[in-house]
Design an enzyme around this catalytic site. Structure first.
Site, PDB file in Angstrom:
ATOM      1  N   ALA A  46       0.828  -1.207   0.000  1.00  0.00           N
ATOM      2  CA  ALA A  46       0.000   0.000   0.000  1.00  0.00           C
ATOM      3  C   ALA A  46       0.864   1.259   0.000  1.00  0.00           C
ATOM      4  CB  ALA A  46      -0.935  -0.018   1.213  1.00  0.00           C
ATOM      5  N   GLU A 128      28.689 -21.958  -8.426  1.00  0.00           N
ATOM      6  CA  GLU A 128      27.380 -21.295  -8.568  1.00  0.00           C
ATOM      7  C   GLU A 128      26.351 -22.289  -9.065  1.00  0.00           C
ATOM      8  OE1 GLU A 128      28.054 -18.420 -11.598  1.00  0.00           O
ATOM      9  OE2 GLU A 128      29.498 -17.299 -10.408  1.00  0.00           O
ATOM     10  N   LYS A 130      23.628 -23.436 -11.791  1.00  0.00           N
ATOM     11  CA  LYS A 130      23.474 -23.212 -13.233  1.00  0.00           C
ATOM     12  C   LYS A 130      21.987 -23.063 -13.530  1.00  0.00           C
ATOM     13  CE  LYS A 130      24.943 -24.786 -17.763  1.00  0.00           C
ATOM     14  NZ  LYS A 130      23.686 -24.532 -18.437  1.00  0.00           N
ATOM     15  N   LYS A 329      26.567 -31.002 -14.603  1.00  0.00           N
ATOM     16  CA  LYS A 329      25.113 -31.043 -14.793  1.00  0.00           C
ATOM     17  C   LYS A 329      24.460 -32.146 -13.982  1.00  0.00           C
ATOM     18  CE  LYS A 329      24.208 -29.520 -19.125  1.00  0.00           C
ATOM     19  NZ  LYS A 329      23.294 -28.937 -19.932  1.00  0.00           N
TER      20      LYS A 329
END
Ligand code: IVH
Length: 692
Positions: A46, A128, A130, A329
């Site tokens: 708001a 990090e 992916k 991966k």
């Protein structure tokens, strides 16, 4: 005297108004940053809306105040004809991949060799996540977002600046100072999972095609010709590097570079970590893999980057990938295989489930040969047919699913559609689909051996009677040999020791364990007992509510639909199921009562009668749990809340009184906030459970 304003004419802004507009832009940009980048808003919606409205009206009154970088300009301009081409100053490379630890070890060895490190000297890596999103390059000139471009073929991409300006986690102006005159930031645009689900729900409601995955939805969102369409998709952004790192003062490492980007207001993943050597990389991989489902967005692995920028420079690039980085991966969660057949299985409550028999395929880290197709409507919606090549998905511990046919146009003409059988494939009784329901059910009840097996399995399961030693295969054998017909028979197995011991893969010891497990399950509390009965639609929460309301099993059995509907959370459908269940299974339940009747429970009788106890401390609270808790599982939290009298529900509604938000709470917290429902973090929950 200022001239009087006529329609279409405007008065130039006063110095105060100019100052106020600049101030508002700064304040709003700061709140945007806190909300969209830091995930730590300081003001309510708001308050924000009021500031925004004030700026809008100032700008509307004084066109002279216009500023392309004003937060009000994020709404998106006019649709474009197409996208201009952008030549990347520094090519956007891709990453070399590894799927196994050996690949990580090879990468690390090559890095150490090239850097000429001594034996035993470890490389420092920035690790990090992916992100499975869409690569994006952002060029800032003098701190202002000048050009945003897709990766394209790596050398040239498309100019999507107008669209990217609607992405609120991307600053239009950099914060602070010390940034180079020209800065190219690289990162990933993505769609959080809850937004993806909402988007697909909207697509379904509009009768439009659903998006295959969040990445496609993000890519499509970024390439909308109308920036307003991009805006409505509410994309997010994480940066993971820079096109030119050398111009950034005082960053000697990749980690340091990300820290600078963070200071300038760009959004950096909170999961970046500096690790050492292969062991550090692999530990990071495992940690992220374990948390993957809770991140709230899709990742397809992790990335290791040689942390020292000077070393990166020395290592350079080969072909299209840098030598200093590696993507490790996760096993793919989707794979394509052949649909060999569709079988129909019969579940506990008689529901017929079509199950896809697949040509074995490695997906999500395991070999999958079966996948659920849910029900008739799902098969029809996906229109998969025997012989098709299909996409199979297995994510985390979720049961594998068939998503769609790869190329339905190329299937043989006349390939038949799947039809649900009119009879139960196990017992031959008629199978019917009640109006308004998605499930087709076998009508034989516990006379159907398949239902009987499932009912016994459910009865024995951990959250029900928790009978140890009664595995799936054993239930099959007990039912098939006629040793067990109803769950009550389990309690009469004492006299059949020899026959049990003679079953396949059984012996003296496992028989003894089974009998001990059965014995231990006598006299459990009523909620568990009611849940174990397997009444359709009566889960643990409803079983608990029934137990608390009626106190005794015989009262639940005698209750008619009207009496049942007085129980909180019990609607007409559940009430009808309960009545029908006790009608159909009167004999079996009597029998079970004699053998293994439940222990009496203290009850909270709303009429003040019966074994009325003190009202429980959390009576009347309707709680929703969301996000991950650290100190306990959500199941434990639910049990403890219910033990204190709270109701625990799966979704936030107007009746919810409290939402407990663990880590990554997702859309339920948003909804709680929208409805003004009180929220608690985990510490608050612990306090509540301990009587605070
Ligand atoms: S670094 C020169 N870091 O993955 C190194 N890329 O498969 C370039 N990606 O094109 C990228 N998360 O779009 C890097 N933490 C991350 C990433 C990441 C996702 C994407 C990126 C790249 C693709 C390569």
């Amino acid at each position: 005297m200022p001239a009087e304003e006529g329609p279409g004419e405007t008065r130039p802004a006063s110095p105060d108004e100019v100052r106020r507009a600049a101030e508002l832009r700064e304040i709003i940009a700061r709140h945007d940053h806190l909300y969209h980048v830091r995930d730590a808003p300081e003001v309510t919606d708001a308050v924000y809306d009021r500031l925004f409205a004030e700026l809008l009206s100032l700008e509307a009154a004084h066109p002279g105040l216009a500023d392309p970088d004003s937060p009000t300009q994020r709404v998106g301009g006019a649709p474009a004809e197409g996208f201009a081409e952008v030549v990347h100053e520094v090519p956007m490379l891709s990453l070399a991949n590894a799927f196994e630890e050996s690949g990580v070890a090879d990468f690390d060895r090559r890095v150490r060799e090239r850097l000429g490190l001594a034996e035993g000297e470890e490389v420092e890596y920035a690790a990090e996540t992916k992100l499975d999103g869409v690569a994006l390059s952002l060029r800032y000139e003098h701190g202002r977002l000048a050009v945003a471009a897709t990766r394209g073929d790596g050398a040239r991409g498309e100019d999507v600046t107008a669209n990217v300006r609607t992405v609120r986690s991307i600053p239009l102006r950099l914060a602070g100072d010390g940034f180079p005159e020209r800065l190219e930031v690289r990162g990933e645009v993505y769609l959080p999972l809850d937004r993806f689900e909402r988007l697909n729900e909207e697509q379904r409601m509009r009768g439009e095609r659903e998006f295959v995955n969040p990445r496609n939805a993000a890519a499509g969102g970024l390439r909308q010709l109308d920036p307003r369409a991009t805006r409505s998709r509410r994309l997010m952004f994480f940066c993971h590097g820079a096109g030119r790192a050398d111009g950034i003062p005082s960053a000697a490492t990749h980690r340091g570079l990300l820290r600078r980007l963070d200071e300038w207001g760009l959004r950096v993943s909170p999961d970046v970590r500096v690790v050492r050597g292969v062991a550090g990389c692999v530990a990071y991989y495992r940690e992220i893999e374990a948390r993957r489902e809770r991140l709230g967005y899709q990742i397809d692995g992790v990335v290791y980057k040689v942390n020292r920028l000077e070393d990166q420079h020395r290592l350079g690039s080969v072909a299209r990938a840098p030598r200093w980085a590696l993507a490790h991966k996760f096993p793919a969660e989707e794979a394509v295989t052949r649909l060999l057949d569709i079988d129909v299985q019969v579940g506990r409550t008689g529901s017929l489930t079509p199950v896809a028999r697949l040509s074995p395929v490695f997906v999500g880290g395991v070999t999958v040969t079966n996948a659920t197709l849910h029900n008739q409507d799902e098969v029809a919606r996906k229109d998969v047919r025997v012989g098709d090549r299909v996409v199979v998905r297995r994510a985390g511990d979720v049961i594998p699913q068939v998503l769609r046919a790869v190329d339905p146009e190329s299937r043989a003409p006349g390939a038949p559609r799947f039809e649900m059988p009119a009879e139960c494939p196990v017992c031959g009784a008629p199978a019917v689909r009640a109006e308004g329901q998605s499930a087709t059910r076998c009508t034989a009840g516990l006379r159907c051996p398949a239902q009987r097996k499932e009912a016994i399995r459910h009865f024995a399961s951990r959250r029900a009677m928790d009978i140890e030693g009664l595995g799936e295969k054993l239930v099959d054998q007990l039912v098939e040999t006629g040793l067990v017909g109803t769950v009550a028979d389990l309690y009469r197995l004492e006299d059949r020791r020899e026959q049990i011991a003679a079953l396949e893969r059984m012996g003296e010891l496992s028989t003894k364990n089974l009998l001990a497990g059965v014995k231990k399950s006598r006299g459990l509390p009523l909620p568990r007992f009611l849940y174990a009965l397997g009444i359709p639609d009566v889960g643990e929460a409803t079983a608990g509510a029934l137990a608390r309301h009626f106190g005794k099993l015989f009262r639940v059995r005698e209750a008619d639909e009207a009496a049942l509907a007085e129980v909180r959370d019990v609607g007409p459908v559940v009430a009808a199921h309960v009545v029908a269940f006790f009608e159909a299974n009167r004999g079996a339940v009597d029998d079970l009562m004699v053998e293994a009747g439940p222990a009496p429970v203290p009850v909270e009788r709303p009429d003040g009668g019966g074994e009325a106890a003190e009202p429980l401390p959390l009576a009347g609270e309707v709680v929703v749990l969301t996000g991950a808790l650290a100190a306990m599982t959500r199941d434990d939290a639910r049990e403890r809340l219910e033990a204190l009298g709270a109701k625990v529900q799966g979704s936030v509604s107007k009746r919810t009184t409290l939402v407990v938000c663990g880590e990554n709470p997702g859309s339920k917290r948003d909804r709680a906030e929208a409805l003004g429902v009180r929220t608690l973090d985990e510490a608050g929950l612990l306090e509540l459970l301990e009587g605070g």
